[in-house]
Write a protein that holds these residues in place. Structure first.
Motif, PDB file in Angstrom:
ATOM      1  N   GLU A 147      44.411  46.049  38.776  1.00 47.81           N
ATOM      2  CA  GLU A 147      45.485  46.982  39.101  1.00 47.81           C
ATOM      3  C   GLU A 147      45.204  48.306  38.402  1.00 47.81           C
ATOM      4  N   PRO A 148      44.697  49.298  39.145  1.00 49.66           N
ATOM      5  CA  PRO A 148      44.344  50.578  38.526  1.00 49.66           C
ATOM      6  C   PRO A 148      45.545  51.392  38.046  1.00 49.66           C
ATOM      7  N   ASP A 149      46.732  51.141  38.624  1.00 50.11           N
ATOM      8  CA  ASP A 149      47.922  51.886  38.227  1.00 50.11           C
ATOM      9  C   ASP A 149      48.483  51.293  36.934  1.00 50.11           C
ATOM     10  N   GLU A 150      48.458  52.070  35.864  1.00 46.68           N
ATOM     11  CA  GLU A 150      48.850  51.554  34.542  1.00 46.68           C
ATOM     12  C   GLU A 150      50.294  51.081  34.511  1.00 46.68           C
ATOM     13  N   GLN A 151      51.179  51.813  35.163  1.00 47.75           N
ATOM     14  CA  GLN A 151      52.588  51.443  35.162  1.00 47.75           C
ATOM     15  C   GLN A 151      52.818  50.112  35.886  1.00 47.75           C
ATOM     16  N   ILE A 192      37.478  27.012  44.836  1.00 48.01           N
ATOM     17  CA  ILE A 192      37.077  28.320  45.354  1.00 48.01           C
ATOM     18  C   ILE A 192      37.454  29.369  44.326  1.00 48.01           C
ATOM     19  N   ARG A 193      36.508  30.188  43.938  1.00 47.54           N
ATOM     20  CA  ARG A 193      36.753  31.222  42.931  1.00 47.54           C
ATOM     21  C   ARG A 193      37.244  32.494  43.631  1.00 47.54           C
ATOM     22  N   ILE A 194      38.449  32.912  43.279  1.00 44.95           N
ATOM     23  CA  ILE A 194      39.049  34.079  43.919  1.00 44.95           C
ATOM     24  C   ILE A 194      39.579  35.042  42.864  1.00 44.95           C
ATOM     25  N   GLY A 195      39.811  36.273  43.292  1.00 49.16           N
ATOM     26  CA  GLY A 195      40.477  37.276  42.470  1.00 49.16           C
ATOM     27  C   GLY A 195      41.419  38.079  43.335  1.00 49.16           C
ATOM     28  N   GLN A 196      42.200  38.929  42.714  1.00 49.42           N
ATOM     29  CA  GLN A 196      43.154  39.741  43.474  1.00 49.42           C
ATOM     30  C   GLN A 196      43.038  41.193  43.050  1.00 49.42           C
ATOM     31  N   ILE A 197      43.114  42.072  44.057  1.00 47.54           N
ATOM     32  CA  ILE A 197      43.174  43.514  43.806  1.00 47.54           C
ATOM     33  C   ILE A 197      44.566  43.995  44.178  1.00 47.54           C
ATOM     34  N   GLY A 198      45.300  44.474  43.181  1.00 52.13           N
ATOM     35  CA  GLY A 198      46.595  45.072  43.419  1.00 52.13           C
ATOM     36  C   GLY A 198      47.775  44.144  43.197  1.00 52.13           C
ATOM     37  N   VAL A 199      48.862  44.755  42.719  1.00 52.01           N
ATOM     38  CA  VAL A 199      50.152  44.066  42.597  1.00 52.01           C
ATOM     39  C   VAL A 199      51.244  44.872  43.290  1.00 52.01           C
ATOM     40  N   GLY A 200      50.847  45.935  43.980  1.00 55.43           N
ATOM     41  CA  GLY A 200      51.821  46.860  44.552  1.00 55.43           C
ATOM     42  C   GLY A 200      52.413  46.450  45.881  1.00 55.43           C
ATOM     43  N   HIS A 201      51.819  45.452  46.539  1.00 54.40           N
ATOM     44  CA  HIS A 201      52.376  44.995  47.811  1.00 54.40           C
ATOM     45  C   HIS A 201      53.577  44.100  47.555  1.00 54.40           C
ATOM     46  N   ALA A 202      54.511  44.101  48.495  1.00 49.38           N
ATOM     47  CA  ALA A 202      55.739  43.313  48.337  1.00 49.38           C
ATOM     48  C   ALA A 202      55.471  41.819  48.196  1.00 49.38           C
ATOM     49  N   HIS A 203      54.325  41.358  48.703  1.00 53.68           N
ATOM     50  CA  HIS A 203      54.026  39.927  48.667  1.00 53.68           C
ATOM     51  C   HIS A 203      52.869  39.593  47.728  1.00 53.68           C
ATOM     52  N   LYS A 252      51.334  47.213  33.681  1.00 51.66           N
ATOM     53  CA  LYS A 252      52.158  46.833  32.536  1.00 51.66           C
ATOM     54  C   LYS A 252      53.369  46.012  32.959  1.00 51.66           C
ATOM     55  N   ALA A 253      53.976  46.395  34.072  1.00 56.13           N
ATOM     56  CA  ALA A 253      55.140  45.647  34.560  1.00 56.13           C
ATOM     57  C   ALA A 253      54.728  44.248  35.013  1.00 56.13           C
ATOM     58  N   ALA A 254      53.567  44.150  35.662  1.00 55.17           N
ATOM     59  CA  ALA A 254      53.127  42.861  36.199  1.00 55.17           C
ATOM     60  C   ALA A 254      52.730  41.885  35.103  1.00 55.17           C
ATOM     61  N   GLN A 255      52.208  42.394  34.013  1.00 53.10           N
ATOM     62  CA  GLN A 255      51.724  41.511  32.943  1.00 53.10           C
ATOM     63  C   GLN A 255      52.825  40.624  32.373  1.00 53.10           C
ATOM     64  N   GLU A 256      54.071  41.022  32.528  1.00 51.52           N
ATOM     65  CA  GLU A 256      55.187  40.234  32.003  1.00 51.52           C
ATOM     66  C   GLU A 256      55.790  39.296  33.040  1.00 51.52           C
ATOM     67  N   ARG A 257      55.222  39.278  34.237  1.00 47.91           N
ATOM     68  CA  ARG A 257      55.758  38.428  35.305  1.00 47.91           C
ATOM     69  C   ARG A 257      54.921  37.163  35.438  1.00 47.91           C
ATOM     70  N   ASP A 258      55.584  36.071  35.771  1.00 49.57           N
ATOM     71  CA  ASP A 258      54.929  34.764  35.816  1.00 49.57           C
ATOM     72  C   ASP A 258      53.700  34.695  36.714  1.00 49.57           C
ATOM     73  N   PRO A 259      53.708  35.302  37.914  1.00 51.71           N
ATOM     74  CA  PRO A 259      52.513  35.154  38.770  1.00 51.71           C
ATOM     75  C   PRO A 259      51.247  35.722  38.143  1.00 51.71           C
ATOM     76  N   TYR A 260      51.396  36.659  37.193  1.00 52.34           N
ATOM     77  CA  TYR A 260      50.232  37.346  36.641  1.00 52.34           C
ATOM     78  C   TYR A 260      50.036  37.088  35.143  1.00 52.34           C
ATOM     79  N   ARG A 261      50.948  36.389  34.544  1.00 48.65           N
ATOM     80  CA  ARG A 261      50.911  36.194  33.093  1.00 48.65           C
ATOM     81  C   ARG A 261      49.626  35.469  32.664  1.00 48.65           C
ATOM     82  N   ASP A 262      48.998  36.012  31.625  1.00 48.71           N
ATOM     83  CA  ASP A 262      47.802  35.434  30.994  1.00 48.71           C
ATOM     84  C   ASP A 262      46.546  35.506  31.859  1.00 48.71           C
TER      85      ASP A 262
END
Length: 281
Positions: free
Chosen positions: A64-68, A33-44, A71-81
């Motif tokens: 993720e429209p919020d630049e800050q 199933i092809r999926i995508g995600q909008i947002g990293v700002g929710h706690a989960h 940038k923080a999420a790009q270095e975290r494992d769930p979102y890396r690459d």
């Protein structure tokens, strides 16, 4: 214990916007199933890692429209690459079937509505915004397009809850006359300020999980009496100590939730009392 397994592409949509699925991609000729995600700002929002590690799914990108935040999420494992893109780019990705909406709560419904309008199945984290009319409109639009809506309630397929549903189906507990539920924790000062935005306070943020279970057991109540309290010696206006009493023709239910209970994770519980037995989880 009854199995919670459901066919891979079979979903159950309910008035509470439930969608449940189990997996078996390896045996399916349809592919992942092809999926995508909008947002990293929710706690989960980091639950995306579960999909990335599951061969039933292909994560095509993230928004993720919020630049800050981005940038923080790009270095975290769930979102890396992952491929970062705009919402429009994601929704126009060939073969995209479903979108996880994991923005801050205030923005969840706006993004969910756009995804449904684009013809995509959605998973919305809880609680799904503050506008019941907007949420109802999303459900109606999804139903018209035969799309699936899933809410991020985390206890529906807990093995204990699966067992409880089987006991209720088999009438093992008799007539249910009483239900109690508690779900609390300690919320730190910074998060309290964020939650104070919502009048529903801790019932909106945390109690919704067990309130979902109570309504699943007893149905829609005839009446609800809320007790909203701000009990902590902090000037943040968060309704941090809450009780709801749900009334039925032959039963009552209580749901408690606070932002102050030390070691509250260990005392979370659900008790269902019937004329033939009591179930405590």
């Amino acid at each position: 214990m009854p199995s919670a397994h459901v066919a891979r592409r079979t979903f159950l949509a309910t008035a509470a916007a439930g969608l449940y699925t189990a997996t078996s991609a390896a045996a399916s000729p349809l592919g992942p199933i092809r999926i995508g995600q909008i947002g990293v700002g929710h706690a989960h929002a980091s639950k995306l890692s579960v999909y990335r590690n599951n061969p039933d799914y292909e994560v095509v990108g993230i928004v993720e429209p919020d630049e800050q935040l981005r940038k923080a999420a790009q270095e975290r494992d769930p979102y890396r690459d992952l491929k970062w893109m705009t919402r429009e780019e994601l929704l126009n990705t060939p073969g995209l079937q479903a979108v996880l909406v994991e923005t801050p709560v205030r923005d969840l419904l706006d993004h969910a509505a756009v995804c449904v309008a684009a013809g995509k199945h959605i998973h919305i984290d809880k609680p799904a915004g503050q506008s019941l009319p907007q949420f109802a409109a999303i459900l109606q639009a999804a139903e018209q397009q035969k799309l699936l809506v899933q809410m991020g309630y985390m206890y529906r397929y807990n093995p204990g809850i699966v067992l409880l549903r089987q006991l209720l189906r088999d009438n093992c507990l008799g007539q249910i006359f009483e239900v109690h539920a508690v779900m609390s924790k300690v919320v730190d000062a910074a998060d309290r300020i964020l939650l104070a935005e919502f009048r529903g306070g801790m019932m909106f943020e945390l109690g919704c999980h067990v309130l979902d279970l109570v309504v699943g057991i007893l149905g829609e109540p005839a009446d609800v009496t809320p007790y909203l309290r701000h009990s902590a010696p902090l000037n943040d206006n968060l309704n941090d100590n809450m009780l709801a009493v749900l009334e039925y023709s032959q039963a009552t239910a209580t749901v408690r939730t606070t932002a102050m209970e030390v070691d509250g994770f260990r005392r979370r519980h659900l008790t269902v009392c019937g004329t033939a037995g009591t179930f405590h989880l």
